[in-house]
Motif scaffolding. Structure first.
Motif, PDB file in Angstrom:
ATOM      1  N   GLN B  81       0.839  -1.189   0.000  1.00 48.24           N
ATOM      2  CA  GLN B  81       0.000   0.000   0.000  1.00 48.24           C
ATOM      3  C   GLN B  81       0.884   1.253   0.000  1.00 48.24           C
ATOM      4  O   GLN B  81       2.019   1.216   0.467  1.00 48.24           O
ATOM      5  N   PRO B  82       0.351   2.383  -0.480  1.00 45.51           N
ATOM      6  CA  PRO B  82       1.150   3.626  -0.452  1.00 45.51           C
ATOM      7  C   PRO B  82       1.662   3.964   0.949  1.00 45.51           C
ATOM      8  O   PRO B  82       2.744   4.529   1.091  1.00 45.51           O
ATOM      9  N   GLY B  83       0.919   3.586   1.979  1.00 43.77           N
ATOM     10  CA  GLY B  83       1.345   3.820   3.358  1.00 43.77           C
ATOM     11  C   GLY B  83       2.549   3.004   3.773  1.00 43.77           C
ATOM     12  O   GLY B  83       3.147   3.277   4.828  1.00 43.77           O
ATOM     13  N   ASP B  84       2.929   2.020   2.962  1.00 44.32           N
ATOM     14  CA  ASP B  84       4.122   1.218   3.248  1.00 44.32           C
ATOM     15  C   ASP B  84       5.393   1.916   2.757  1.00 44.32           C
ATOM     16  O   ASP B  84       6.498   1.429   3.000  1.00 44.32           O
ATOM     17  N   SER B  85       5.226   3.027   2.049  1.00 49.17           N
ATOM     18  CA  SER B  85       6.380   3.769   1.538  1.00 49.17           C
ATOM     19  C   SER B  85       7.220   4.265   2.713  1.00 49.17           C
ATOM     20  O   SER B  85       6.758   5.064   3.539  1.00 49.17           O
ATOM     21  N   ALA B  86       8.435   3.770   2.805  1.00 46.90           N
ATOM     22  CA  ALA B  86       9.307   4.050   3.945  1.00 46.90           C
ATOM     23  C   ALA B  86      10.678   3.460   3.631  1.00 46.90           C
ATOM     24  O   ALA B  86      10.877   2.870   2.571  1.00 46.90           O
ATOM     25  N   THR B  87      11.604   3.615   4.562  1.00 45.28           N
ATOM     26  CA  THR B  87      12.899   2.952   4.440  1.00 45.28           C
ATOM     27  C   THR B  87      12.896   1.728   5.346  1.00 45.28           C
ATOM     28  O   THR B  87      12.481   1.809   6.507  1.00 45.28           O
TER      29      THR B  87
END
Lengths: 115, 113
Positions: B81-87
């Motif tokens: 999901q877009p909310g998983d965008s992270a390092t």
């Protein structure tokens, strides 16, 4: 239930100065570890404190020192600051109840900038 | 010996895709392998962890696969999901008293809507 808290959130110092960063561990935790995270890199282990003693140390010079208090909170001190010390300093806490790996919980860090 | 290698450095997937992040280690004394997720301005948050006595562990949409003989482990994110965008950082520890964690250099994941 408060998590790991660090203060201050941001700090600006000049070369040669000294700095003290503070950390309060998550409730129930008795062990505090400190990490340095340079921009775009993974955290690098500085040292770990348990029972008010430094238990392990990473590859950092003696300019980096620490302390743990009876209430398990901890301080990280850095002397003779260099430009290369600019980084995010992270504190992580865990429970040393078993002599085995326990999950570490991180604070949001202190952003240290050296001018 | 103390290094943990991580790849790719960055990853872009479409929503619903399955990003896979790989890590490798050399030190056979490592016996605890956590994955952390970090958003900008925040500290790393523990996602999932595995010990070498199992080959796979699943928690929600996150799965760790572990290959002890190859000294490799990977993170799969199902239905991203877009909310998983992270390092994302893998790490390894040799357990015992010291809990010295060694982190990989990180993978910047972007999930496009």
């Amino acid at each position: 239930d408060a998590g790991v808290t660090q203060s201050p959130t941001h700090l600006i110092k000049t070369r040669g100065q000294q700095v003290t960063l503070r950390c309060s561990p998550k409730s129930g935790h008795d062990t505090v570890s400190w990490y340095q995270q340079a921009l775009g890199q993974g955290p690098q282990f500085i040292f770990q404190y348990y029972e008010e003693e430094e238990r392990q140390r990473g590859n950092f010079p003696d300019r980096f020192s620490g302390h743990q208090f009876p209430n398990y909170s901890s301080e990280l001190n850095v002397n003779a600051l260099l430009l290369g010390d600019s980084a995010l300093y992270l504190c992580a806490s865990s429970f040393m109840g078993e002599i085995y790996n326990q999950p570490q919980h991180f604070g949001d860090g202190t952003r240290l900038s050296i001018l | 010996q103390q290094q943990v290698k991580q790849s790719p450095q960055s990853l872009i997937v479409q929503k619903g895709g399955i990003p896979i992040i790989n890590c490798a280690y050399e030190n056979t004394a490592f016996d605890y392998f956590p994955w952390y997720q970090q958003f900008p301005g925040k500290g790393p948050a523990l996602l999932i962890a595995i010990r070498p006595d199992v080959s796979e562990k699943k928690e929600g949409r996150f799965t760790i696969s572990f290959n002890k003989s190859a000294k490799q482990f990977s993170l799969h994110i199902m239905d991203s999901q877009p909310g998983d965008s992270a390092t994302y950082f893998c790490a390894a520890s040799d357990g015992g008293y010291g809990q010295n964690f060694v982190f990989g250099p990180g993978t910047r994941l972007s999930v496009l809507p």
